[in-house]
Each structure stands twice: as structure tokens, then as C-alpha cells.
Design a protein around this motif. Structure first.
Motif, PDB file in Angstrom:
ATOM      1  N   MET A 109      -7.303 -11.223  10.832  1.00  0.00           N
ATOM      2  CA  MET A 109      -6.387 -10.797  11.784  1.00  0.00           C
ATOM      3  C   MET A 109      -5.476  -9.799  11.661  1.00  0.00           C
ATOM      4  O   MET A 109      -4.559 -10.088  10.699  1.00  0.00           O
ATOM      5  N   LEU A 110      -5.476  -8.625  12.597  1.00  0.00           N
ATOM      6  CA  LEU A 110      -4.428  -7.548  12.260  1.00  0.00           C
ATOM      7  C   LEU A 110      -3.473  -7.781  13.611  1.00  0.00           C
ATOM      8  O   LEU A 110      -3.866  -7.328  14.378  1.00  0.00           O
ATOM      9  N   ALA A 111      -2.485  -8.526  13.454  1.00  0.00           N
ATOM     10  CA  ALA A 111      -1.874  -8.674  14.727  1.00  0.00           C
ATOM     11  C   ALA A 111      -0.558  -7.827  14.926  1.00  0.00           C
ATOM     12  O   ALA A 111      -0.553  -6.766  15.240  1.00  0.00           O
ATOM     13  N   THR A 112       0.691  -8.372  14.403  1.00  0.00           N
ATOM     14  CA  THR A 112       1.809  -7.196  14.388  1.00  0.00           C
ATOM     15  C   THR A 112       1.672  -6.373  13.282  1.00  0.00           C
ATOM     16  O   THR A 112       2.265  -5.356  13.319  1.00  0.00           O
ATOM     17  N   GLY A 113       0.750  -6.599  12.184  1.00  0.00           N
ATOM     18  CA  GLY A 113       0.509  -5.669  11.198  1.00  0.00           C
ATOM     19  C   GLY A 113       1.475  -5.901   9.886  1.00  0.00           C
ATOM     20  O   GLY A 113       1.441  -5.519   8.664  1.00  0.00           O
ATOM     21  N   GLY A 114       2.270  -6.671  10.048  1.00  0.00           N
ATOM     22  CA  GLY A 114       3.219  -7.210   9.077  1.00  0.00           C
ATOM     23  C   GLY A 114       2.712  -7.656   7.753  1.00  0.00           C
ATOM     24  O   GLY A 114       3.231  -7.103   6.679  1.00  0.00           O
ATOM     25  N   SER A 115       1.814  -8.394   8.010  1.00  0.00           N
ATOM     26  CA  SER A 115       1.171  -9.065   6.670  1.00  0.00           C
ATOM     27  C   SER A 115       0.552  -8.140   5.961  1.00  0.00           C
ATOM     28  O   SER A 115       0.421  -7.936   4.468  1.00  0.00           O
TER      29      SER A 115
ATOM     30  N   ASP B  75      -8.302  -9.703   5.578  1.00  0.00           N
ATOM     31  CA  ASP B  75      -7.285 -10.653   6.546  1.00  0.00           C
ATOM     32  C   ASP B  75      -8.154 -10.664   7.621  1.00  0.00           C
ATOM     33  O   ASP B  75      -8.248  -9.514   8.236  1.00  0.00           O
TER      34      ASP B  75
ATOM     35  N   MET C  32      -3.885 -14.753   1.896  1.00  0.00           N
ATOM     36  CA  MET C  32      -3.980 -16.392   2.032  1.00  0.00           C
ATOM     37  C   MET C  32      -3.214 -16.707   3.310  1.00  0.00           C
ATOM     38  O   MET C  32      -2.154 -16.145   3.665  1.00  0.00           O
ATOM     39  N   ARG C  33      -3.703 -17.666   4.028  1.00  0.00           N
ATOM     40  CA  ARG C  33      -5.211 -18.475   3.967  1.00  0.00           C
ATOM     41  C   ARG C  33      -6.386 -17.815   4.182  1.00  0.00           C
ATOM     42  O   ARG C  33      -7.524 -17.684   3.675  1.00  0.00           O
ATOM     43  N   ALA C  34      -6.234 -17.259   5.429  1.00  0.00           N
ATOM     44  CA  ALA C  34      -7.393 -16.680   6.320  1.00  0.00           C
ATOM     45  C   ALA C  34      -8.210 -15.745   5.571  1.00  0.00           C
ATOM     46  O   ALA C  34      -9.417 -15.785   5.852  1.00  0.00           O
TER      47      ALA C  34
ATOM     48  N   GLY D 117      -6.886 -19.054  10.418  1.00  0.00           N
ATOM     49  CA  GLY D 117      -6.875 -19.980   9.397  1.00  0.00           C
ATOM     50  C   GLY D 117      -7.142 -21.503   9.672  1.00  0.00           C
ATOM     51  O   GLY D 117      -7.795 -22.178   9.193  1.00  0.00           O
TER      52      GLY D 117
ATOM     53  N   TYR E 292       2.475 -15.902   4.653  1.00  0.00           N
ATOM     54  CA  TYR E 292       2.455 -16.602   5.982  1.00  0.00           C
ATOM     55  C   TYR E 292       3.377 -15.932   6.822  1.00  0.00           C
ATOM     56  O   TYR E 292       4.651 -15.485   6.365  1.00  0.00           O
ATOM     57  N   ARG E 293       3.114 -16.202   8.220  1.00  0.00           N
ATOM     58  CA  ARG E 293       4.078 -15.488   9.090  1.00  0.00           C
ATOM     59  C   ARG E 293       5.124 -16.554   9.523  1.00  0.00           C
ATOM     60  O   ARG E 293       4.691 -17.597  10.102  1.00  0.00           O
TER      61      ARG E 293
HETATM   62  C1  PRP Z   1      -2.453 -14.901  10.328  1.00  0.00           C
HETATM   63  C2  PRP Z   1      -3.388 -14.102   9.900  1.00  0.00           C
HETATM   64  C3  PRP Z   1      -2.877 -12.913   9.048  1.00  0.00           C
HETATM   65  C4  PRP Z   1      -1.260 -12.663   9.782  1.00  0.00           C
HETATM   66  C5  PRP Z   1      -1.759 -11.676  10.817  1.00  0.00           C
HETATM   67  O1  PRP Z   1      -1.625 -15.692   9.016  1.00  0.00           O
HETATM   68  O2  PRP Z   1      -4.470 -14.702   9.119  1.00  0.00           O
HETATM   69  O3  PRP Z   1      -2.639 -13.318   7.801  1.00  0.00           O
HETATM   70  O4  PRP Z   1      -1.187 -14.180  10.607  1.00  0.00           O
HETATM   71  O5  PRP Z   1      -0.401 -11.387  11.412  1.00  0.00           O
HETATM   72  P1  PRP Z   1       0.521 -10.125  11.318  1.00  0.00           P
HETATM   73  O6  PRP Z   1      -0.497  -9.074  11.546  1.00  0.00           O
HETATM   74  O7  PRP Z   1       1.507 -10.171  12.698  1.00  0.00           O
HETATM   75  O8  PRP Z   1       1.124 -10.362  10.017  1.00  0.00           O
HETATM   76  P2  PRP Z   1      -0.905 -16.816   9.153  1.00  0.00           P
HETATM   77  O9  PRP Z   1       0.567 -16.587   9.055  1.00  0.00           O
HETATM   78  O10 PRP Z   1      -1.163 -18.015  10.576  1.00  0.00           O
HETATM   79  O11 PRP Z   1      -1.154 -17.932   7.874  1.00  0.00           O
HETATM   80  P3  PRP Z   1      -2.840 -18.483   7.318  1.00  0.00           P
HETATM   81  O12 PRP Z   1      -3.693 -17.330   7.078  1.00  0.00           O
HETATM   82  O13 PRP Z   1      -2.375 -19.228   6.246  1.00  0.00           O
HETATM   83  O14 PRP Z   1      -3.337 -19.084   8.553  1.00  0.00           O
END
Ligand code: PRP
Length: 206
Positions: A131-137, A129, A76-78, A200, A101-102
Motif C-alpha cells: 500500500m502506497l497511502a500517504t507515501g510516508g513509509s 509494500d 514490515m509487516r505487510a 497487513g 509502522y504508521r
Molecule cells: C501500512 C502499509 C504501509 C503503510 C502505507 O502499514 O502496509 O506500510 O501503512 O502508508 P503510508 O504510505 O501512509 O506510509 P502499517 O503502518 O499499517 O503497518 P503494517 O504493515 O505492520 O500493518
């Protein structure tokens, strides 16, 4: 590294419309649902089957039935936006939500929701999810699932940055990554470039 970038023409077309700033929230959600369905088709190519038989109007036929129970794990959320399309394809899946959340300063994931039962109830987990951005989530979610006892875990998303793919692959080399596209890079506030903005926010109109 087990990165699978979709080569399907429909995925490429739909992703292009998804990125467009003029795509509204309703259309955005519809495209995410459709992309999830296409990516799920690709991510389940190696699903294990067992033999069965079926009675047709003309007689008996040999057939197959899926052997593995699949669990969707939307972050969650996206990640919620990816659930509907996959449920159309796999109506009996279990859905286990993880809330992360990040932190906008540190970009580190913060856990706020986890109701997994004590023991695993599925054989294959699809972490969802966009988006795989930094990968932390994604790494934090796979850590949670492995502590839970999940054996087979896959990541399914729409866009990845090379930084996220490297981080997830280094932390969890056994987890295949299925995405519609590998983008260029992360910018200095942790957004994927060229990306599609904040998935999201675009999905939920916030
Ligand atoms: C965004 C996205 C991923 C995360 C990716 O979530 O939906 O969950 O960032 O980033 P990462 O790879 O760097 O961890 P966000 O924190 O914006 O929360 P949301 O989904 O509630 O909008």
C-alpha cells in the motif's frame, strides 16, 4: 513522475478478488504472492544483462546473464507478503528488511527495524509494500536506502493513492513506481479508497 500501472489482465483479475471482503486470509496471501510475481516481471524489464555462452546438448549457444545484483527491501509487516512470489522468479535475491509502522495519529512512519550492513551489497533495490497511502513509509525507506548508498531504487506495490504517488514522486523523482492499480483517494484516516482494507491485518489475520 514514473508511475507504471499494470495493464496485465491477470493482475486486474487477481486484484479484484484481493479487494473482495469475502476473500479469506489464506487466499489473500496467495493472491499477494501471485501479484508480486507479475509486478516483478514488469518492474525488471530494464534489468541489465551481459553476454555469456552456454553449452546445450547440441553445441554452443550465445546467451545472457543478469549483471545486476537485486535486493528486495520489504517494509514490515505487510511488505513481507510480496517477498515469496518474487523469490520464485529471482531465487538469488538478497532480502533486507526494514521495519516501519504508521503512527495512527500523525500517519508519520516510525522506524523500528533496520539491519542493513555498512555498505550496499546490491545494485538494484526493490522496495516492497502493498500500500502506497500517504507515501510516508516509502519515502522514509528510500531515504534510508539512499543514505546506505543504493543507486537504483524502484518501488513495487499493489495499490497506490494519488496522494502517495505525488509525495513519493516529489521526494524521489528517480524512483519508478510499479503498482497493480491507482485508486481514487485517501480517506480521513489515511486508508486507500476503495482499496482493500488493511493489507497487513488481512495478510496476517490480525
Ligand atoms: C501500512 C502499509 C504501509 C503503510 C502505507 O502499514 O502496509 O506500510 O501503512 O502508508 P503510508 O504510505 O501512509 O506510509 P502499517 O503502518 O499499517 O503497518 P503494517 O504493515 O505492520 O500493518
Amino acid at each position: 513522475m514514473q508511475l507504471q500501472v499494470s495493464t496485465h489482465p491477470l493482475a486486474k483479475h487477481k486484484l479484484t478478488v484481493l479487494r473482495d471482503t469475502s476473500t479469506d486470509h489464506r487466499k489473500f496471501r496467495e493472491l499477494v504472492r501471485e501479484l508480486a510475481l507479475l509486478l516483478c516481471y514488469e518492474a525488471t524489464q530494464d534489468l541489465q544483462l551481459e553476454r555469456t555462452a552456454v553449452t546445450t546438448p547440441m553445441g554452443e549457444a550465445a546467451g545472457w546473464v543478469a549483471r545486476e545484483v537485486i535486493g528486495l527491501v520489504p517494509i514490515m509487516r505487510a511488505g513481507l507478503g510480496l517477498v515469496d512470489g518474487i523469490q520464485e522468479l529471482l531465487p538469488t535475491v538478497q532480502v533486507w528488511h526494514i521495519g516501519l509502522y504508521r503512527d495512527e495519529e500523525t500517519l508519520r512512519p516510525v522506524e523500528y527495524y533496520n539491519k542493513l550492513p555498512a555498505a550496499p551489497t546490491v545494485q538494484v533495490c526493490l522496495v516492497l509494500d502493498p500500500m502506497l497511502a500517504t507515501g510516508g513509509s516509502a519515502i522514509a525507506t528510500v531515504n534510508i536506502l539512499k543514505r546506505w548508498g543504493a543507486r537504483r531504487i524502484k518501488y513495487l506495490g499493489i495499490l497506490a493513492a494519488p496522494e502517495g504517488v505525488d509525495a513519493l514522486s516529489a521526494a524521489h523523482p528517480d524512483v519508478p513506481i510499479h503498482v497493480a492499480e491507482l485508486d481514487e483517494r485517501l480517506n480521513d484516516i489515511g486508508f486507500i479508497v476503495p482499496g482493500l482494507g488493511d493489507a497487513g491485518d488481512r495478510m496476517f489475520g490480525t
